[in-house]
Design a protein around this motif. Structure first.
Motif, PDB file in Angstrom:
ATOM      1  N   UNK A  14       0.848  -1.186   0.000  1.00  0.00           N
ATOM      2  CA  UNK A  14       0.000   0.000   0.000  1.00  0.00           C
ATOM      3  C   UNK A  14       0.884   1.236   0.000  1.00  0.00           C
ATOM      4  N   UNK A  15       0.564   2.223  -0.872  1.00  0.00           N
ATOM      5  CA  UNK A  15       1.322   3.470  -0.904  1.00  0.00           C
ATOM      6  C   UNK A  15       0.601   4.523  -0.074  1.00  0.00           C
ATOM      7  N   UNK A  16       1.274   5.013   0.966  1.00  0.00           N
ATOM      8  CA  UNK A  16       0.737   6.076   1.808  1.00  0.00           C
ATOM      9  C   UNK A  16       0.799   7.393   1.052  1.00  0.00           C
ATOM     10  N   UNK A  17       0.020   8.362   1.501  1.00  0.00           N
ATOM     11  CA  UNK A  17       0.033   9.692   0.882  1.00  0.00           C
ATOM     12  C   UNK A  17       1.421  10.318   0.956  1.00  0.00           C
ATOM     13  N   UNK A  18       2.195  10.022   2.023  1.00  0.00           N
ATOM     14  CA  UNK A  18       3.543  10.570   2.179  1.00  0.00           C
ATOM     15  C   UNK A  18       4.607   9.739   1.453  1.00  0.00           C
TER      16      UNK A  18
ATOM     17  N   UNK B 284       5.389   6.582   1.715  1.00  0.00           N
ATOM     18  CA  UNK B 284       5.864   5.360   2.355  1.00  0.00           C
ATOM     19  C   UNK B 284       5.110   4.179   1.766  1.00  0.00           C
ATOM     20  N   UNK B 285       5.753   3.044   1.713  1.00  0.00           N
ATOM     21  CA  UNK B 285       5.099   1.806   1.292  1.00  0.00           C
ATOM     22  C   UNK B 285       4.993   0.908   2.520  1.00  0.00           C
ATOM     23  N   UNK B 286       3.796   0.409   2.777  1.00  0.00           N
ATOM     24  CA  UNK B 286       3.607  -0.490   3.914  1.00  0.00           C
ATOM     25  C   UNK B 286       2.950  -1.772   3.428  1.00  0.00           C
ATOM     26  N   UNK B 287       3.058  -2.815   4.229  1.00  0.00           N
ATOM     27  CA  UNK B 287       2.413  -4.078   3.909  1.00  0.00           C
ATOM     28  C   UNK B 287       0.908  -3.851   3.799  1.00  0.00           C
ATOM     29  N   UNK B 288       0.280  -4.409   2.792  1.00  0.00           N
ATOM     30  CA  UNK B 288      -1.157  -4.206   2.561  1.00  0.00           C
ATOM     31  C   UNK B 288      -2.021  -4.668   3.734  1.00  0.00           C
TER      32      UNK B 288
ATOM     33  N   UNK C  63       0.783   9.417   8.538  1.00  0.00           N
ATOM     34  CA  UNK C  63      -0.067  10.518   8.094  1.00  0.00           C
ATOM     35  C   UNK C  63      -1.549  10.119   8.103  1.00  0.00           C
ATOM     36  N   UNK C  64      -1.838   8.896   8.552  1.00  0.00           N
ATOM     37  CA  UNK C  64      -3.213   8.425   8.643  1.00  0.00           C
ATOM     38  C   UNK C  64      -3.832   7.936   7.368  1.00  0.00           C
ATOM     39  N   UNK C  65      -3.102   8.014   6.250  1.00  0.00           N
ATOM     40  CA  UNK C  65      -3.702   7.678   4.960  1.00  0.00           C
ATOM     41  C   UNK C  65      -4.046   6.189   4.837  1.00  0.00           C
ATOM     42  N   UNK C  66      -3.400   5.312   5.634  1.00  0.00           N
ATOM     43  CA  UNK C  66      -3.729   3.889   5.565  1.00  0.00           C
ATOM     44  C   UNK C  66      -5.050   3.582   6.283  1.00  0.00           C
TER      45      UNK C  66
END
Length: 145
Positions: free
Chosen positions: A116-120, A122-126, A138-141
């Motif tokens: 998952x690509x955050x608004x900032x 960053x890439x995090x595990x889906x 940034x709360x986007x997830x």
């Protein structure tokens, strides 16, 4: 310190990280990916002296953008090219812990393959998306869950 980085992903750090970096040091890394890819660098730990708007003392420069001070959250710098130059410079006034960074080459229309690509940027595990925790910083997830 410094050197040429040509793998699709990897990491680099200031000299002696996590111990203090030495004074009067300059390191230059050049990252080059295949022509069809862009690059991004994520600074996971970042402690480079005192912050100033000019970053004149100790700093990291990524494609002309200077970063300094302490950054409690991960910082991502993205390039719309397949080459990136990172310069670390310390003067003689102060030493600190330094930094550790990861870099990744990506296809422009898919900057976080399988993640998952955050608004900032960053890439995090889906699996961390919509789990009730602010994993992006940034709360986007957690938006729209």
């Amino acid at each position: 310190c410094g050197g040429a980085l040509t793998a699709d992903r990897g990491s680099f750090s200031s000299p002696f990280f996590p111990s203090n970096y030495p004074p009067k040091t300059t390191c230059v890394w050049t990252i080059e990916a295949p022509k069809e890819k862009f690059l991004k660098v994520q600074f996971n730990k970042f402690f480079l002296g005192k912050y100033s708007s000019q970053c004149q003392n100790d700093y990291v420069e990524v494609n002309g953008q200077r970063l300094c001070g302490s950054k409690p959250k991960s910082t991502v710098v993205t390039s719309r090219k397949n080459k990136m130059t990172i310069t670390f410079k310390s003067d003689s006034s102060y030493v600190d812990q330094g930094f550790i960074a990861e870099y990744e080459a990506f296809i422009p229309n898919n900057p976080c393959p399988g993640r998952f690509q955050c608004t900032n940027n960053l890439c995090i595990n889906s699996t961390l998306q919509c789990d009730g925790w602010n994993d992006c910083g940034d709360g986007s997830d957690e938006d729209g869950c």
